[in-house]
Design a protein around this motif. Structure first.
Motif, PDB file in Angstrom:
ATOM      1  N   CYS A   1      99.411  -9.203  16.799  1.00  0.00           N
ATOM      2  CA  CYS A   1     100.419  -8.831  17.791  1.00  0.00           C
ATOM      3  C   CYS A   1     101.839  -9.246  17.386  1.00  0.00           C
ATOM      4  O   CYS A   1     102.813  -8.787  17.974  1.00  0.00           O
TER       5      CYS A   1
ATOM      6  N   ASN B   1      93.937  -4.241  23.671  1.00  0.00           N
ATOM      7  CA  ASN B   1      92.996  -5.304  23.989  1.00  0.00           C
ATOM      8  C   ASN B   1      92.070  -4.804  25.100  1.00  0.00           C
ATOM      9  O   ASN B   1      92.493  -4.594  26.222  1.00  0.00           O
TER      10      ASN B   1
ATOM     11  N   TYR C   1      87.653  -9.250  24.038  1.00  0.00           N
ATOM     12  CA  TYR C   1      87.941 -10.523  24.707  1.00  0.00           C
ATOM     13  C   TYR C   1      87.198 -11.704  24.077  1.00  0.00           C
ATOM     14  O   TYR C   1      87.699 -12.823  24.101  1.00  0.00           O
TER      15      TYR C   1
ATOM     16  N   HIS D   1      89.652 -12.539  21.197  1.00  0.00           N
ATOM     17  CA  HIS D   1      91.101 -12.549  21.429  1.00  0.00           C
ATOM     18  C   HIS D   1      91.530 -12.959  22.829  1.00  0.00           C
ATOM     19  O   HIS D   1      92.724 -13.090  23.087  1.00  0.00           O
ATOM     20  N   GLY D   2      90.579 -13.128  23.740  1.00  0.00           N
ATOM     21  CA  GLY D   2      90.960 -13.425  25.117  1.00  0.00           C
ATOM     22  C   GLY D   2      91.499 -12.169  25.794  1.00  0.00           C
ATOM     23  O   GLY D   2      91.495 -11.081  25.215  1.00  0.00           O
ATOM     24  N   SER D   3      91.994 -12.330  27.017  1.00  0.00           N
ATOM     25  CA  SER D   3      92.420 -11.148  27.769  1.00  0.00           C
ATOM     26  C   SER D   3      93.910 -11.138  28.101  1.00  0.00           C
ATOM     27  O   SER D   3      94.378 -10.252  28.818  1.00  0.00           O
ATOM     28  N   THR D   4      94.670 -12.067  27.582  1.00  0.00           N
ATOM     29  CA  THR D   4      96.078 -12.171  27.985  1.00  0.00           C
ATOM     30  C   THR D   4      96.999 -11.182  27.269  1.00  0.00           C
ATOM     31  O   THR D   4      97.968 -10.727  27.847  1.00  0.00           O
ATOM     32  N   GLN D   5      96.709 -10.866  26.036  1.00  0.00           N
ATOM     33  CA  GLN D   5      97.590 -10.009  25.231  1.00  0.00           C
ATOM     34  C   GLN D   5      97.192  -8.538  25.400  1.00  0.00           C
ATOM     35  O   GLN D   5      96.078  -8.157  25.039  1.00  0.00           O
ATOM     36  N   PRO D   6      98.067  -7.656  25.937  1.00  0.00           N
ATOM     37  CA  PRO D   6      97.684  -6.246  26.118  1.00  0.00           C
ATOM     38  C   PRO D   6      97.558  -5.476  24.797  1.00  0.00           C
ATOM     39  O   PRO D   6      96.746  -4.583  24.664  1.00  0.00           O
TER      40      PRO D   6
END
Length: 184
Positions: A92, A152, A157, A160-165
């Motif tokens: 990102c 994302n 997830y 990378h998790g879910s915070t970054q679109p």
């Protein structure tokens, strides 16, 4: 000699018709050449875009399962199969995570190609989900560049998790110098 033409009406008419015909044919040739060039550029764009989508599909499976070695293997395979195309997968922030050019991994994409039009194309795809393209010249070579933002999604997830679109971007650069040489 001009006296001879000035005295004869039929020569004046013939000369005028010849000049007008030459102008019309010249204009037709210019329009046909321009139409051919436009059609060829559209065909290049379509072909390169389809190729980029196929390459994305090739690397998608190992990435979805978190298989780092499998992703590297796919990039290596793509590098061997097509010498005219370079593929970069950035995070990102625009840092190259995978590439068909192994020397470019872990470098900022902007530092590899510090050209303003390329930087603008890539940075816009890191801010929002989009597919974009550009035809440009780099070091006296013609390139078609296709960018595909990596959205994302829930399947991402786990790593990378879910915070970054937007997780990053896939950048496909195809050398089209030979094709464009025929257009010019």
């Amino acid at each position: 000699m001009f006296e001879f033409i000035r005295e004869r009406l039929n020569l004046k008419i013939l000369l005028l018709m010849g000049v007008i015909s030459l102008m019309i044919f010249s204009i037709l040739v210019i329009f046909i050449a321009h139409g051919h060039k436009s059609a060829l550029i559209k065909q290049i764009s379509l072909s390169c875009s389809q190729k980029a989508e196929l390459m994305k599909l090739a690397i998608e499976k190992p990435m979805l399962t978190g298989d780092d070695e499998g992703t590297k293997k796919e990039f290596s395979l793509l590098a061997q199969k097509d010498k005219t195309t370079s593929i970069y997968l950035t995070n990102c922030k625009g840092n190259v995570s995978y590439s068909t050019k192994s020397d470019d991994v872990r470098k900022n994409f902007d530092s590899l190609f510090p050209q303003k039009d390329i930087i603008n194309l890539v940075s816009s795809g890191l801010k929002e989900i989009k597919h974009a393209q550009l035809m440009t010249r780099i070091k006296n070579k013609d390139y078609f560049i296709r960018t595909i933002s990596i959205k994302n999604e829930p399947a991402c997830y786990h790593c990378h998790g879910s915070t970054q679109p937007v997780l990053g971007e896939m950048i496909v650069m195809q050398d089209i110098t030979e094709t464009m040489a025929g257009v010019r």
